[in-house]
Design an enzyme around this catalytic site. Structure first.
Site, short mmCIF file in Angstrom:
data_model
loop_
_atom_site.label_atom_id
_atom_site.label_comp_id
_atom_site.label_asym_id
_atom_site.label_seq_id
_atom_site.Cartn_x
_atom_site.Cartn_y
_atom_site.Cartn_z
N HIS A 223 -11.51 45.28 -39.48
CA HIS A 223 -10.60 45.03 -40.60
C HIS A 223 -9.38 44.23 -40.14
O HIS A 223 -8.96 43.29 -40.80
CB HIS A 223 -10.18 46.37 -41.21
CG HIS A 223 -9.66 47.38 -40.22
ND1 HIS A 223 -10.35 47.72 -39.08
CD2 HIS A 223 -8.52 48.12 -40.20
CE1 HIS A 223 -9.66 48.62 -38.39
NE2 HIS A 223 -8.55 48.88 -39.04
N ARG A 224 -8.84 44.59 -38.97
CA ARG A 224 -7.66 43.87 -38.47
C ARG A 224 -8.03 42.45 -38.05
O ARG A 224 -7.30 41.51 -38.31
CB ARG A 224 -7.02 44.63 -37.31
CG ARG A 224 -5.70 43.99 -36.85
CD ARG A 224 -4.90 44.88 -35.92
NE ARG A 224 -4.36 46.02 -36.63
CZ ARG A 224 -4.75 47.28 -36.42
NH1 ARG A 224 -5.67 47.56 -35.54
NH2 ARG A 224 -4.22 48.27 -37.12
N GLY B 19 -0.14 47.95 -28.16
CA GLY B 19 -1.48 47.38 -28.29
C GLY B 19 -1.53 46.30 -29.36
O GLY B 19 -2.09 45.22 -29.14
N LYS B 20 -0.91 46.57 -30.51
CA LYS B 20 -0.90 45.59 -31.61
C LYS B 20 -0.12 44.35 -31.19
O LYS B 20 -0.48 43.22 -31.52
CB LYS B 20 -0.26 46.19 -32.87
CG LYS B 20 -1.17 47.13 -33.63
CD LYS B 20 -0.50 47.60 -34.91
CE LYS B 20 -1.29 48.73 -35.56
NZ LYS B 20 -0.59 49.30 -36.70
N GLY C 260 -7.98 56.36 -32.85
CA GLY C 260 -7.97 56.86 -34.22
C GLY C 260 -9.31 57.46 -34.61
O GLY C 260 -9.90 58.26 -33.89
N ASP D 126 -0.23 47.35 -42.10
CA ASP D 126 -0.44 48.75 -42.45
C ASP D 126 -1.94 48.91 -42.59
O ASP D 126 -2.61 48.08 -43.22
CB ASP D 126 0.27 49.13 -43.75
CG ASP D 126 0.49 50.65 -43.82
OD1 ASP D 126 0.97 51.22 -42.82
OD2 ASP D 126 0.18 51.26 -44.85
N THR E 87 6.32 45.91 -35.15
CA THR E 87 5.57 47.07 -34.69
C THR E 87 6.22 47.64 -33.44
O THR E 87 6.88 46.91 -32.69
CB THR E 87 4.10 46.70 -34.38
OG1 THR E 87 3.39 47.89 -34.03
CG2 THR E 87 3.98 45.73 -33.22
#
Length: 204
Positions: free
Chosen positions: A189-190, A18-19, A162, A75, A14
């Site tokens: 979800h993540r 943040g991720k 988002g 994704d 990535t």
């Protein structure tokens, strides 16, 4: 047969800081050194698939082959039932402006399209995340998380990012834009996909 992670370095494919920070935090207990695609100077491969798993695989395998390290990619996006699953893999594309992403524009587009078709309420939607861990030999493991909910308008909350301010998770009265970041991560979800990844690849 699922494969455990037994190395000490993991590449997170990535360019999103943040991720990357989130992964470093989650993997700290396992003594794994996390490096990013950015640090390794890797280009972002073209995402040419029309599924989350397809695009996650492209990113993970490209990074693993280029570096010789196991690589983890994700994704993710939002799927809206009344729009036949759109924007889906094009979630970020709906926000592209030519000079950065404008998610207010993307949320407005989603709302306008639903209004134009007089979509029934509740307007059901899901945040989806697919993680792929790929090894240099071509093996991969896939982990998916889904957070169901509904869309609200006008948008609520200034936190998150988002489409968070228009998404109200099932069983909650706040939008993701109103939730504390850590509370959201527990149901997101993540968060679900990462929990599966940790359980399978680092579990006993």
């Amino acid at each position: 047969m699922t494969r455990k992670f037994d190395g000490n370095r993991l590449l997170v494919a990535t360019h999103n800081k943040g991720k990357l920070e989130e992964m470093k935090h989650l993997l700290q207990p396992f003594g794994v050194t996390v490096v990013s695609a950015d640090e390794m100077d890797l280009p972002e491969p073209a995402e040419t698939e029309d599924t989350f798993v397809g695009n996650a695989r492209i990113k993970a395998h490209a990074a693993a082959k280029a570096t010789g390290l196991p690589a983890l990619s994700d994704d993710s996006g939002i799927t809206i039932d009344a729009l036949d699953g759109a924007p889906g893999v094009y979630t970020a594309d709906w926000a592209e402006t030519g000079n950065g992403r404008d998610f207010m524009m993307a949320m407005t587009r989603a709302h306008d399209e639903l209004e134009a078709m007089n979509a029934a309420h509740p307007r059901l939607a899901q945040f989806r995340c697919t993680l792929v861990l790929a090894w240099p030999d071509g093996h991969d493991e896939v982990f998916e998380g889904v957070m169901p909910g509904q869309l609200v308008w006008p948008i609520r909350g200034k936190d998150g990012f988002g489409y968070d301010p228009m998404f109200q998770p099932a069983g909650h009265d706040q939008t993701c834009g109103e939730m504390d970041r850590w509370a959201k991560n527990k149901i997101s979800h993540r968060g679900q996909a990462v929990a599966k990844f940790v359980e399978v690849c680092f579990g006993g």
